[in-house]
Design a protein around this motif. Structure first.
Motif: not given
Length: 221
Positions: A36-62
């Motif tokens: 959940a990315i909370e901003t002053f204009v509302g919240t955006i919920v994204v789903a990181a794809d751990n299986r197909r993009a493991p390196v990129t998803a792990a980096n974002f989650l860190t």
């Protein structure tokens, strides 16, 4: 093809093109981690794809688990000239080196199969491979020019928005100015602050050690 086979084939095709192959719903889904990315204009919920993009998803989650996105901004809104309601918004650490982690290995769309469709989240990067760190963008409308093809490495898409596209579209519509090169005229006049980004699924795995940006904030306070 035999009529009996066709009778069973068409319902199967309809099933495969439906919910089974749709984007992850806004609930826990195996292979994805929601943020959940909370901003002053509302919240955006994204789903990181751990299986197909493991390196990129792990980096974002860190970055999320460390709190490196807390207090940063969405600073860019790139609208298409031919269709201003389409384009992308970009946010993250911008040029704040105190929040950065080492660059990661590039995962092109030709490897992951995650194309830049509507509501895709992807990593921003300098004009070279293996250079993405803590900046990301979210698309409004399909953006196939971001996909890898031939010698063009494209950008590393790693998930999709599952809630809050109305917030993404609202950010895309805010006034912009300034910038240079491909970002000319696309910098948000009053950047949209990200209050915090938090993991909704699984256990956080923050890095150890000093967090330089927190030391700066403590001094400022």
């Amino acid at each position: 093809m035999h009529p009996v086979v066709l009778r069973y084939l068409f319902p199967l095709i309809a099933l495969l093109s439906g919910p089974a192959f749709a984007l992850p719903a806004n609930r826990p889904t195996p292979g994805y981690t929601r943020v959940a990315i909370e901003t002053f204009v509302g919240t955006i919920v994204v789903a990181a794809d751990n299986r197909r993009a493991p390196v990129t998803a792990a980096n974002f989650l860190t970055y999320v688990d460390d709190g490196r996105f807390d207090g940063v901004t969405f600073y860019r809104a790139a609208r298409r000239k031919s269709a201003p309601k389409l384009g992308l918004i970009q946010g993250g650490i911008d040029t704040d080196a105190r929040r950065s982690l080492p660059p990661i290995r590039h995962e092109p769309t030709t490897r992951t199969g995650i194309r830049h469709l509507d509501a895709t989240i992807s990593m921003a990067r300098p004009d070279r491979a293996n250079s993405a760190m803590g900046n990301f963008f979210i698309t409004v409308g399909p953006t196939p020019n971001m996909d890898a093809r031939g010698d063009y490495i494209g950008y590393a898409a790693f998930g999709h928005v599952v809630a809050g596209m109305d917030v993404v579209k609202a950010i895309l519509a805010v006034p912009t100015c300034c910038g240079s090169g491909p970002m000319r005229g696309q910098m948000i006049v009053k950047p949209i602050r990200i209050i915090r980004a938090k993991r909704l699924d699984g256990t956080p795995h923050p890095t150890r050690g000093v967090k330089p940006w927190l030391l700066w904030l403590n001094r400022k306070g």
